[in-house]
Design a protein around this motif. Structure first.
Motif, PDB file in Angstrom:
ATOM      1  N   VAL A  99       0.845  -1.197   0.000  1.00  0.00           N
ATOM      2  CA  VAL A  99       0.000   0.000   0.000  1.00  0.00           C
ATOM      3  C   VAL A  99       0.878   1.244   0.000  1.00  0.00           C
ATOM      4  CG1 VAL A  99      -1.976  -0.949   1.225  1.00  0.00           C
ATOM      5  CG2 VAL A  99      -0.118   0.030   2.525  1.00  0.00           C
ATOM      6  N   MET A 100       0.336   2.306  -0.590  1.00  0.00           N
ATOM      7  CA  MET A 100       1.055   3.562  -0.533  1.00  0.00           C
ATOM      8  C   MET A 100       0.110   4.622   0.032  1.00  0.00           C
ATOM      9  SD  MET A 100       2.987   5.557  -3.518  1.00  0.00           S
ATOM     10  CE  MET A 100       1.987   6.984  -3.735  1.00  0.00           C
ATOM     11  N   SER A 101       0.632   5.418   0.946  1.00  0.00           N
ATOM     12  CA  SER A 101      -0.217   6.481   1.483  1.00  0.00           C
ATOM     13  C   SER A 101      -0.125   7.677   0.543  1.00  0.00           C
ATOM     14  CB  SER A 101       0.282   6.835   2.880  1.00  0.00           C
ATOM     15  OG  SER A 101      -0.264   8.054   3.258  1.00  0.00           O
ATOM     16  N   GLN A 102      -1.261   8.146   0.080  1.00  0.00           N
ATOM     17  CA  GLN A 102      -1.243   9.282  -0.848  1.00  0.00           C
ATOM     18  C   GLN A 102      -1.491  10.603  -0.144  1.00  0.00           C
ATOM     19  OE1 GLN A 102      -3.933   8.226  -4.119  1.00  0.00           O
ATOM     20  NE2 GLN A 102      -2.098   7.911  -5.332  1.00  0.00           N
ATOM     21  N   ARG A 103      -2.235  10.532   0.935  1.00  0.00           N
ATOM     22  CA  ARG A 103      -2.434  11.745   1.718  1.00  0.00           C
ATOM     23  C   ARG A 103      -2.726  11.346   3.145  1.00  0.00           C
ATOM     24  NH1 ARG A 103      -5.679  17.288   0.799  1.00  0.00           N
ATOM     25  NH2 ARG A 103      -6.229  17.696   2.943  1.00  0.00           N
ATOM     26  N   ASN A 104      -1.900  11.814   4.025  1.00  0.00           N
ATOM     27  CA  ASN A 104      -2.113  11.521   5.434  1.00  0.00           C
ATOM     28  C   ASN A 104      -1.741  12.769   6.211  1.00  0.00           C
ATOM     29  OD1 ASN A 104      -2.251  10.583   7.995  1.00  0.00           O
ATOM     30  ND2 ASN A 104      -0.935   8.800   7.678  1.00  0.00           N
ATOM     31  N   VAL A 105      -2.737  13.566   6.505  1.00  0.00           N
ATOM     32  CA  VAL A 105      -2.497  14.824   7.213  1.00  0.00           C
ATOM     33  C   VAL A 105      -3.033  14.677   8.629  1.00  0.00           C
ATOM     34  CG1 VAL A 105      -2.976  17.289   7.247  1.00  0.00           C
ATOM     35  CG2 VAL A 105      -2.705  16.108   5.064  1.00  0.00           C
ATOM     36  N   ALA A 106      -2.176  14.904   9.588  1.00  0.00           N
ATOM     37  CA  ALA A 106      -2.581  14.748  10.986  1.00  0.00           C
ATOM     38  C   ALA A 106      -3.796  15.620  11.268  1.00  0.00           C
ATOM     39  CB  ALA A 106      -1.435  15.139  11.899  1.00  0.00           C
ATOM     40  N   GLY A 107      -4.745  15.068  12.000  1.00  0.00           N
ATOM     41  CA  GLY A 107      -5.925  15.856  12.354  1.00  0.00           C
ATOM     42  C   GLY A 107      -7.079  15.639  11.400  1.00  0.00           C
ATOM     43  N   GLU A 108      -6.803  15.116  10.214  1.00  0.00           N
ATOM     44  CA  GLU A 108      -7.912  14.832   9.299  1.00  0.00           C
ATOM     45  C   GLU A 108      -8.519  13.483   9.643  1.00  0.00           C
ATOM     46  OE1 GLU A 108      -6.875  17.193   5.185  1.00  0.00           O
ATOM     47  OE2 GLU A 108      -6.730  15.025   5.235  1.00  0.00           O
ATOM     48  N   PRO A 109      -9.841  13.353   9.469  1.00  0.00           N
ATOM     49  CA  PRO A 109     -10.462  12.089   9.853  1.00  0.00           C
ATOM     50  C   PRO A 109     -10.146  10.929   8.908  1.00  0.00           C
ATOM     51  CG  PRO A 109     -12.091  13.621   8.973  1.00  0.00           C
ATOM     52  CD  PRO A 109     -10.819  14.374   9.085  1.00  0.00           C
ATOM     53  N   ASN A 110      -9.710  11.235   7.691  1.00  0.00           N
ATOM     54  CA  ASN A 110      -9.464  10.160   6.724  1.00  0.00           C
ATOM     55  C   ASN A 110      -8.078  10.235   6.134  1.00  0.00           C
ATOM     56  OD1 ASN A 110     -12.204   9.260   6.758  1.00  0.00           O
ATOM     57  ND2 ASN A 110     -12.698  11.116   5.631  1.00  0.00           N
ATOM     58  N   ILE A 111      -7.646   9.102   5.572  1.00  0.00           N
ATOM     59  CA  ILE A 111      -6.418   9.123   4.787  1.00  0.00           C
ATOM     60  C   ILE A 111      -6.737   8.581   3.395  1.00  0.00           C
ATOM     61  CG2 ILE A 111      -4.952   8.799   6.806  1.00  0.00           C
ATOM     62  CD1 ILE A 111      -4.617   5.899   5.977  1.00  0.00           C
ATOM     63  N   VAL A 112      -5.867   8.865   2.433  1.00  0.00           N
ATOM     64  CA  VAL A 112      -6.056   8.316   1.088  1.00  0.00           C
ATOM     65  C   VAL A 112      -4.922   7.348   0.820  1.00  0.00           C
ATOM     66  CG1 VAL A 112      -6.275   8.846  -1.358  1.00  0.00           C
ATOM     67  CG2 VAL A 112      -7.095  10.472   0.330  1.00  0.00           C
ATOM     68  N   VAL A 113      -5.287   6.127   0.428  1.00  0.00           N
ATOM     69  CA  VAL A 113      -4.244   5.139   0.146  1.00  0.00           C
ATOM     70  C   VAL A 113      -4.401   4.579  -1.264  1.00  0.00           C
ATOM     71  CG1 VAL A 113      -3.900   4.399   2.527  1.00  0.00           C
ATOM     72  CG2 VAL A 113      -5.635   3.275   1.133  1.00  0.00           C
ATOM     73  N   ALA A 114      -3.264   4.168  -1.832  1.00  0.00           N
ATOM     74  CA  ALA A 114      -3.274   3.497  -3.123  1.00  0.00           C
ATOM     75  C   ALA A 114      -2.952   2.031  -2.878  1.00  0.00           C
ATOM     76  CB  ALA A 114      -2.232   4.116  -4.042  1.00  0.00           C
ATOM     77  N   VAL A 115      -3.815   1.151  -3.350  1.00  0.00           N
ATOM     78  CA  VAL A 115      -3.606  -0.284  -3.202  1.00  0.00           C
ATOM     79  C   VAL A 115      -3.747  -0.894  -4.588  1.00  0.00           C
ATOM     80  CG1 VAL A 115      -4.352  -2.351  -2.005  1.00  0.00           C
ATOM     81  CG2 VAL A 115      -4.893  -0.120  -1.066  1.00  0.00           C
ATOM     82  N   GLY A 116      -2.652  -1.401  -5.137  1.00  0.00           N
ATOM     83  CA  GLY A 116      -2.728  -1.942  -6.489  1.00  0.00           C
ATOM     84  C   GLY A 116      -3.274  -0.878  -7.414  1.00  0.00           C
ATOM     85  N   ASP A 117      -4.343  -1.193  -8.135  1.00  0.00           N
ATOM     86  CA  ASP A 117      -4.904  -0.217  -9.068  1.00  0.00           C
ATOM     87  C   ASP A 117      -6.043   0.592  -8.455  1.00  0.00           C
ATOM     88  OD1 ASP A 117      -3.271  -1.002 -11.317  1.00  0.00           O
ATOM     89  OD2 ASP A 117      -4.416  -2.865 -11.291  1.00  0.00           O
ATOM     90  N   SER A 118      -6.315   0.397  -7.166  1.00  0.00           N
ATOM     91  CA  SER A 118      -7.425   1.141  -6.541  1.00  0.00           C
ATOM     92  C   SER A 118      -6.915   2.258  -5.647  1.00  0.00           C
ATOM     93  CB  SER A 118      -8.293   0.219  -5.688  1.00  0.00           C
ATOM     94  OG  SER A 118      -8.356  -1.065  -6.204  1.00  0.00           O
ATOM     95  N   ARG A 119      -7.746   3.259  -5.487  1.00  0.00           N
ATOM     96  CA  ARG A 119      -7.445   4.366  -4.565  1.00  0.00           C
ATOM     97  C   ARG A 119      -8.622   4.479  -3.617  1.00  0.00           C
ATOM     98  NH1 ARG A 119      -3.884   3.102  -6.994  1.00  0.00           N
ATOM     99  NH2 ARG A 119      -2.655   4.128  -8.584  1.00  0.00           N
ATOM    100  N   TYR A 120      -8.335   4.512  -2.326  1.00  0.00           N
ATOM    101  CA  TYR A 120      -9.433   4.590  -1.360  1.00  0.00           C
ATOM    102  C   TYR A 120      -9.267   5.738  -0.382  1.00  0.00           C
ATOM    103  CZ  TYR A 120     -10.363  -0.225  -2.741  1.00  0.00           C
ATOM    104  OH  TYR A 120     -10.634  -1.344  -3.455  1.00  0.00           O
ATOM    105  N   VAL A 121     -10.408   6.277   0.007  1.00  0.00           N
ATOM    106  CA  VAL A 121     -10.441   7.137   1.181  1.00  0.00           C
ATOM    107  C   VAL A 121     -10.774   6.211   2.334  1.00  0.00           C
ATOM    108  CG1 VAL A 121     -11.636   9.006   2.336  1.00  0.00           C
ATOM    109  CG2 VAL A 121     -11.257   9.111  -0.118  1.00  0.00           C
TER     110      VAL A 121
END
Ligand SMILES: Nc1nc2c(ncn2[C@@H]2O[C@H](COP(=O)(O)OP(=O)(O)OP(=O)(O)O)[C@@H](O)[C@H]2O)c(=O)[nH]1
Ligand SMILES: [Mg+2]
Lengths: 701, 100
Positions: free
Chosen positions: B64-86
């Motif tokens: 997995v790769m973290s695409q956005r992880n900002v402290a204090g935000e309720p969610n993160i965005v990760v890249a897994v294979g060909d998918s991107r998830y919040v």
């Protein structure tokens, strides 16, 4: 040969193109959009080929056959209970691994399967090469690669469907870990014994035994409840053995093994030519989702949407209205009178209907631009990103970011917006989001806004409309905060939301999408408005004498309600406005129809309302009061009558309070204190009753 | 003695508690929660007991790769294979990953 009218179900992950394929083969116009969760209910259609009728069922997207949210349940239940003759599993070729997870489950369920690969263009763009023949030989399933958004050879697809209908279910099976397989066999043996001793549960009759075994292993309560205690306990022993061996729950062990199988398969048949994380979408997301640019981009996009919706349409609106008035009222009217038609016919045809048509024409441009910007937002893939960015604000008011999507859909129409809340996983979030959707001014309110804004603010109609939209959003947030503090005190549920790949919106797709929506809307709204105009004219004509005074039904009804609306500036003799508001509960655009019916010469309206203040109060009331009948019905269907009534009463009360306060402050005099006082008391009542309901815990968290 | 009808719900209740999602633990301290993965970093999933995210591709051993992880935000965005998830932080916290 297969049955007379074969039933074909379209199944697959969300956002893979199921509805696109459905529309292509049945000729329907169901909504498509580039975000997961567009389709939330079963949609049926058919096509006829060589004299034979094929029923086609479009289903909501699912990631697996274990359903969590209501839309997923719809799909799972149809696939497992309704026994379609063929399942077309649409697989996104640009995301093979995850899509095949569902395919494997469908294969384990032993349904007749045809696999259609979509998004070949996106896969190619991302440097993914798939050897379909190789994959076919592994899965032992018919496959058909397609780009669904381009013209494709439908004949070939029909041929595939025809031959797949006659085939046995696909042959490939997953091999689980050796120990897991052993225990699966043990459970299967147990079931064989059970079959000999007891009555086989009816629910399992049509299901392959392997599937039942897997579901028991996953501890699916729906399956376990069919077994008597001793047997269930014996199965439990096998499950625990697997869990001890794998040191994880049996369900996750099975899922891991399925992915193990898929990983091997994908390595064998597909090649990634480019590095991971460097797709077109990733590059855009580096800006759009970045900590620095994310928020500015979000605001710029939202601003552009409004700019396009409101500003671009301004000049066209005027031309259209003038043009139609000139054509229908002036020219056509003169013609009719020239032909010596009776006065009332030429009046009804040219002034009433012609005026109505001119009114309808005036809101076509803004609604066109609103639909256009919604389409661009939905088809590009930005909507899901916007939901992520908006999450920060949404949490403040007590909703998960995913609820942003239904709210945006609400700018088109509230009914699909309420349906779209189905994708939220917790009931609390679904109800909460549904209650807020009416604050997003829907397309049907726009005719009212344009009609009255042009009359009251001829110079700044666009700003007035923009202001109303904004005011709706602000009031929605205020209402949400109130609900959060009273009714929905718990935290919003957690969620996983997929971000779809960006698609370059094609002119064709956006154009068609907008056109279908626009046509549907104009036909409906136009019909309502014209019918209402005619009805008002007829009802006014049907007068009778009551207590020595000539009157009609509308007058009686209108005059009965008007005193209630007096504090928000509806004068006694403007009871037409009351009739308009009543009819607006059935459909918002009817408000325009009624006003147009009462005041064929619309320039008389500002005078009848008695000034700008009451015009503004009236518009605010229209913006906030009870949602239309269709919305109330949708609330009833999704969440029960209590929430439907709640929405009706509370929103109307809120509308009255806000409109009254605005009117009284704008026309402040000594008498205003009374009404401001009444409003304050009502606000207390409003909050108090919400609080009370919260204490009773009407929404179980 | 309880009848079959009564034991069934009780049994399901017991299972419900037993089945409650076990959080993953790190033994040697070489792994972190997915919510702690900084933006732009890659990691391997070492333990995930949440079936919903496994089914979406966050299975054991996946990169997995973290695409956005900002402290204090309720969610993160990760890249897994060909998918991107919040991904909700509350879910991400349960998933253990090892940096690569
Ligand atoms: N480039 C490309 N886009 C496609 C293809 N098939 C579908 N799309 C687009 O993908 C998006 C999703 O299509 P839908 O048909 O709404 O997907 P769905 O599977 O019905 O989605 P849900 O109803 O949300 O489960 C739309 O924007 C389509 O235009 C394809 O083969 N290539
Ligand atoms: Mg769909």
């Amino acid at each position: 040969m297969s049955t007379q009218n074969p039933v074909i179900a379209l199944a697959g992950n969300p956002n893979v193109g199921k509805t696109t394929l459905f529309n292509a083969i049945t000729g329907a116009h169901q909504t498509v959009g580039n975000w997961p969760g567009v389709t939330v209910e079963r949609k049926e259609g058919y096509f006829i080929r060589e004299g034979k009728r094929y029923e086609v069922v479009d289903l909501p997207g699912i990631y697996s056959l274990a359903a969590a949210s209501p839309d997923e349940k719809v799909a799972r239940d149809f696939l497992t209970h309704s026994k379609p003759d063929l399942v077309i599993n649409i697989v996104d070729a640009s995301n093979l691994e995850r899509n095949l997870y569902l395919t494997l489950q469908l294969m384990e369920l032993k349904v007749p399967l045809l696999i259609v690969f979509s998004m070949l263009d996106i896969a190619a763009q991302n440097g993914i090469e798939i050897d379909f023949d190789h994959l076919k030989s592994h899965l032992e399933c018919p496959v058909r690669p397609l780009v669904l958004t381009k013209r494709f050879d439908a004949g070939q697809l029909f041929h595939d469907i025809e031959s797949a209908l006659d085939r046995e279910p696909c042959g490939a099976t997953v091999r689980y870990d050796e120990i897991v397989e052993k225990h699966l066999e043990n459970i299967s043996a147990l079931l064989d014994e059970y079959k000999k001793e007891k009555a086989w549960p009816e629910a399992w009759n049509e299901i392959p035994q392997k599937w039942t075994v897997l579901k028991l292993m996953e501890r699916d309560p729906l399956f376990h409840k069919e077994l008597p205690f001793e047997w269930s306990e014996a199965v439990e022993k096998e499950i625990r053995a697997v869990e001890t061996h794998r040191n994880q729950s049996s369900a996750t062990a099975l899922a891991d093994d399925r992915y193990g199988y898929i990983r091997g398969l994908v390595k064998d048949v597909a090649q990634h030519k480019t590095e991971a994380g460097s797709t077109f979408s990733d590059k855009i997301d580096r800006v759009v989702l970045s900590g620095v640019w994310g928020l500015p981009v979000f605001f710029v996009v939202m601003y552009l949407v409004f700019l396009l919706s409101v500003r671009a349409s301004e000049p066209i609106m005027g031309w259209l209205e003038d043009g139609i008035t000139w054509l229908m009222v002036d020219q056509f009217g003169a013609l009719l009178r020239g032909w010596h038609f009776p006065e009332w016919i030429s009046y009804l045809l040219s002034d009433a209907l012609g005026g109505g048509l001119a009114t309808i024409a005036s809101f076509i441009p803004p609604i066109f631009f609103i639909f256009l910007s919604l389409s661009i937002l939905e088809d590009s893939g930005y909507l899901a990103r916007a939901a992520f960015i908006a999450d920060k604000f949404m949490r403040r008011v007590g909703l998960p970011g995913k609820a942003f999507i239904p709210l945006v859909v609400g700018f088109g129409c509230t009914v699909p917006a309420i349906m779209a809340t189905r994708t939220l996983e917790s009931r609390r979030d679904r109800i909460f989001a549904s209650l807020l959707t009416p604050f997003m001014s829907c397309g049907a309110k726009l005719p009212v806004y344009t009609y009255l804004s042009i009359l009251f603010f001829p110079k700044h109609a666009d700003l007035a409309i923009f202001g109303l939209y904004l005011f709706g959003i602000v009031m929605g947030m205020v209402f949400a905060l109130l609900l959060r503090k009273t009714l929905f005190k718990t935290d919003p549920g957690n969620f996983v939301m997929e971000l779809p790949a960006y698609h370059m919106p094609t002119f064709n797709a956006i154009g068609l999408h907008t056109w279908h929506r626009l046509r549907e809307f104009i036909l409906r709204a136009g019909k309502v408005i014209l019918l209402v105009i005619v009805a008002v004219n007829i009802l006014q004509g049907l007068s009778f004498t009551l207590n020595g005074q000539e009157t009609n039904v509308l007058e009686i009804a209108g005059k009965a309600v008007t005193p209630l609306l007096r504090p928000m500036g509806v004068p006694h003799d403007n009871w037409g406005a009351s009739v308009a508001l009543i009819s607006g509960v059935f459909a918002k655009e009817a408000v325009v129809g009624v006003l147009e019916g009462f005041y064929p010469d619309s320039s008389a309206i500002p005078g009848a309302f008695g000034g700008t203040a009451s015009g503004i109060a009236f518009l605010i009331f229209v913006l906030l009061y009870s949602p239309c009948a269709a919305t109330l019905a949708a609330l009833l269907k999704e969440h029960g009558w209590r929430w439907s009534l709640f929405s009706f009463f509370y929103l109307t009360l809120l509308a009255w309070i806000v409109a009254t306060v605005v009117y009284q402050i704008m026309t402040f005099n000594a008498g205003s204190w009374l009404w401001l006082g009444v409003s304050a008391a009502l606000v207390l009542l409003f909050i108090g009753s919400l609080n009370l309901m919260g204490k009773k815990n009407v929404v179980e968290s | 003695m309880l009848s079959n009808r009564n034991t069934n719900p009780l049994r399901n209740l017991g299972r419900h508690f037993r089945r409650r999602r076990k959080a993953c633990h790190c033994k040697a301290g070489d792994c972190i929660g997915l919510d702690g993965l900084q933006s732009g970093r890659e990691a391997l999933v070492t333990c995930n007991n949440d079936i919903k995210t496994i089914e979406r591709g966050l299975y054991h051993g996946k990169k997995v790769m973290s695409q956005r992880n900002v402290a204090g935000e309720p969610n993160i965005v990760v890249a897994v294979g060909d998918s991107r998830y919040v991904l909700d932080r509350r879910i991400a916290r349960m998933i253990r990953v090892r940096l690569v």
